[in-house]
Design an enzyme around this catalytic site. Structure first.
Site, mmCIF file in Angstrom:
data_model
loop_
_atom_site.group_PDB
_atom_site.id
_atom_site.type_symbol
_atom_site.label_atom_id
_atom_site.label_comp_id
_atom_site.label_asym_id
_atom_site.label_seq_id
_atom_site.Cartn_x
_atom_site.Cartn_y
_atom_site.Cartn_z
ATOM 1 N N LYS A 198 47.319 50.403 -71.721
ATOM 2 C CA LYS A 198 46.453 50.275 -72.893
ATOM 3 C C LYS A 198 45.365 51.343 -72.814
ATOM 4 C CE LYS A 198 42.811 47.316 -74.765
ATOM 5 N NZ LYS A 198 42.294 45.951 -74.892
ATOM 6 N N ASN A 230 38.618 49.705 -81.184
ATOM 7 C CA ASN A 230 37.479 48.811 -81.453
ATOM 8 C C ASN A 230 36.932 48.956 -82.865
ATOM 9 O OD1 ASN A 230 36.635 48.999 -78.074
ATOM 10 N ND2 ASN A 230 36.862 47.041 -79.110
ATOM 11 N N GLU A 253 45.522 47.556 -81.507
ATOM 12 C CA GLU A 253 44.473 46.543 -81.370
ATOM 13 C C GLU A 253 43.221 46.909 -82.167
ATOM 14 O OE1 GLU A 253 41.601 44.668 -77.873
ATOM 15 O OE2 GLU A 253 43.500 45.599 -77.323
ATOM 16 N N ASN A 276 40.729 41.117 -80.593
ATOM 17 C CA ASN A 276 39.754 40.303 -79.873
ATOM 18 C C ASN A 276 38.405 40.418 -80.579
ATOM 19 O OD1 ASN A 276 39.401 43.107 -78.384
ATOM 20 N ND2 ASN A 276 37.525 41.944 -77.984
ATOM 21 N N ASP A 300 39.975 35.344 -74.604
ATOM 22 C CA ASP A 300 39.053 35.618 -73.511
ATOM 23 C C ASP A 300 38.372 34.297 -73.205
ATOM 24 O OD1 ASP A 300 36.743 36.283 -71.965
ATOM 25 O OD2 ASP A 300 36.870 38.348 -72.672
ATOM 26 N N HIS A 327 42.256 39.357 -73.504
ATOM 27 C CA HIS A 327 41.278 40.444 -73.547
ATOM 28 C C HIS A 327 40.530 40.474 -72.220
ATOM 29 C CE1 HIS A 327 36.857 41.166 -74.227
ATOM 30 N NE2 HIS A 327 37.320 42.305 -74.700
ATOM 31 N N ASN A 329 36.826 42.206 -70.287
ATOM 32 C CA ASN A 329 35.643 43.031 -70.209
ATOM 33 C C ASN A 329 35.366 43.246 -68.722
ATOM 34 O OD1 ASN A 329 33.167 44.363 -70.903
ATOM 35 N ND2 ASN A 329 33.084 43.109 -72.749
#
Length: 431
Positions: A198, A230, A253, A276, A300, A327, A329
Site C-alpha cells: 500500500k 487521503n 482508498e 477509513n 480501526d 486501517h 496509524n
C-alpha cells in the site's frame, strides 16, 4: 480459586515514540508521536494492557474515564461504552473538520470518547484473559485463522528529519520517486515477507504516484497493490487515476473526501473503493452503504470503540456485501497484538491489514511481535500474549515529560513548516 476481577487501579502513561519522516498530504510525521499506554489492575493483582492515541485531548478524557472505571469488573465490557457517554468532552477540542493527526475522517465528541474507551476495553480483555488463562481471541468467540496477513505500508519519505531537529535516525533512506518506492518495497518483502503493498499518496501530483504504482506492478507482478491519497483528489482526478490503474489496483482508498463524492466515483469505475475516512462511525454506515460509496471498510479498533465493536462492524459489512480490513496509524506492539487477535476472529477478512509497526523502531514490550511471510502469528497465550517492558515504558514517558508541549499533539503540518516555513495544509481537493 475465585479471582477478584474488580478494577482497583488504572495507570495512564503518556509516551513519545520515535517516528521517521514519512510524508502525507498534510505534511510530514513529527520526529516523535504521542501514544497512551493504559494499565488496568484488578484487586487480585492481574494487569491488562491497552494502547491508544496520546494527544492531549485523549489524555484529558482518559483521566476521568480511569476514575470511573475503578470499582468495576474487567468482565463488564458492555458498561465501558456507557461509561464513555458519562465523560464530558471539551467542545473546543472538537472541530467539524478532518482529523488531521489521524487522517481519519470528521472529528466528533463520540469518536474521541470511543478512542479512549477502546484502550480500556483492550486492557480489560487482556486482564480477563490472563485471569482465566485464555487468549483474547477466545474471549471474542475464537480464532478462525492461525496467522493474520498484513501489507507493506509504503511512504514517500525524507532521508532524515530536518537538520537541527532532535530525532532518532533510521537507515531506510529517502523515497521520493518510483525507484525509491520500489526499493522500499523490496526491503519490506525481504525483511518481513510482505506480498501486498500500500502506497500513501496525496504527496505528489497524481501522475507521479501513478508512475510509482506502475513501477510496483512491474517489480512485483500479480501482487495486490493499494493507493491511498487521503482524499486529496477531486472526483474527476479520482476517476482518471482509477482508469489508469484499473488493471493493477486491489482497491483505491479514499481518493476523494466525503460519502457523496466517493459514491460518484464508485458509480463510474469498477475499481473497488476502500475507506477509513468517510465510514468511521456506525452512524455513517447507512448513507455510505445504501449509496454504494465504498466496497471495503478499513476498521480501526481505536476509534470504533474496541474489539467487540470491530466484530459488530465486520458483521454489518458482511450483511451488506462490503469487504472489511484494517486501517493503521503509528502504533506499538500492544495495538498490533489487539489488531491481530480481533482480525483472527473475523471470518470474511479477505484483504491484508495495514500496519505502521515495521516503521516503529521503539516499543514498550519485552519482545517485539514478528512478521513472517507478511503475517503475524495469533498468540494462544493468556490475554494479548505480550509483556510490558517497564524500563522502556519509563524511558519513553520521561521523553514525554521532558517535552515542552510541542510534540504532545501530533501536527504533520507544523512538522513540515520546520523544513518549509510557508507550508500550509493544502485545500482539498489538492488535485
Amino acid at each position: 480459586m475465585t479471582r477478584d476481577l474488580t478494577i482497583s487501579e488504572v495507570r495512564l502513561t503518556p509516551i513519545l515514540v520515535a517516528d521517521p519522516p514519512l510524508l502525507n498530504t498534510q505534511g510530514v510525521h513529527q520526529p516523535y508521536t504521542p501514544r497512551l499506554i493504559v494499565e488496568v489492575v484488578t484487586a487480585d493483582g492481574t494487569t491488562g494492557l491497552g494502547e491508544t492515541y496520546g494527544d492531549t485531548k485523549y489524555l484529558e478524557l482518559a483521566r476521568p474515564f480511569a476514575e470511573k472505571a475503578v470499582g468495576r469488573r474487567v468482565d463488564e465490557l458492555n458498561s465501558l461504552l456507557l461509561l464513555a457517554d458519562e465523560v464530558a468532552v471539551d467542545s473546543s477540542r472538537v472541530a467539524d473538520a478532518v482529523d488531521v493527526g489521524g487522517l481519519r475522517g470528521v472529528q466528533t465528541a463520540d469518536k474521541l470518547r470511543l478512542s479512549v474507551a477502546s484502550a480500556f476495553e483492550v486492557a480489560c480483555l487482556d486482564a480477563l484473559g490472563k485471569a482465566l488463562g485464555r487468549p483474547v481471541h477466545a474471549l471474542l468467540g475464537g480464532k478462525v485463522r492461525d496467522t493474520v496477513e498484513y501489507s507493506a505500508y509504503l511512504f514517500y519519505k525524507w532521508a532524515a528529519h530536518p537538520e537541527g531537529v532532535t530525532a532518532e535516525t533510521d537507515d531506510w533512506g529517502a523515497a521520493l520517486d518510483p525507484a525509491g518506492i520500489v526499493a522500499q518495497a523490496r526491503r519490506f518483502k525481504e525483511v518481513y515477507g510482505f506480498t501486498s503493498f500500500k502506497l500513501k499518496g496525496g504527496v505528489f501530483p497524481p501522475a507521479e504516484e501513478i508512475a510509482a504504482v506502475r513501477a510496483l506492478a512491474e517489480a512485483f507482478p500479480g501482487h495486490p497493490l493499494r493507493l491511498d491519497p487521503n482524499g486529496a483528489w477531486s472526483v474527476e482526478t479520482s476517476l482518471r487515476v482509477a482508469g489508469e490503474l484499473a488493471d493493477v489496483l486491489e482497491y483505491l482508498e479514499d481518493p476523494t473526501l466525503g460519502t457523496p463524492a466517493m459514491a460518484e466515483v464508485a458509480a463510474r469505475t469498477h475499481v473497488p473503493l476502500a475507506t477509513n475516512m468517510c465510514v468511521t462511525t456506525f452512524a455513517e454506515i447507512p448513507e455510505a452503504f445504501t449509496r454504494g460509496a465504498v466496497q471495503v471498510v478499513l476498521s480501526d479498533h481505536h476509534y470504533w470503540g474496541g474489539l467487540s465493536n470491530t466484530r459488530q462492524l465486520a458483521a454489518i459489512c458482511r450483511t451488506f456485501g462490503v469487504g472489511v480490513s484494517m486501517h493503521s496509524n503509528t502504533h506499538l506492539g500492544i495495538s498490533l497484538a489487539a489488531m491481530t487477535h480481533v482480525a483472527s476472529t473475523v471470518p470474511h477478512l479477505h484483504h491484508a491489514c495495514d500496519s505502521h509497526y515495521p516503521w516503529q523502531s521503539e516499543d514498550v514490550l519485552t519482545e517485539r511481535l514478528a512478521f513472517q511471510d507478511g503475517r503475524v502469528a495469533v498468540s494462544d497465550r493468556p490475554g494479548l500474549g505480550v509483556e510490558l517492558d517497564r524500563d522502556r515504558l519509563d524511558l519513553l514517558h520521561r521523553r514525554w515529560l521532558a517535552d515542552d508541549g510541542a510534540l504532545r499533539d501530533r501536527d504533520d503540518a507544523a512538522a513540515m513548516r520546520v523544513a518549509e516555513p510557508g507550508w500550509a495544509v493544502p485545500v482539498m481537493p489538492r488535485w
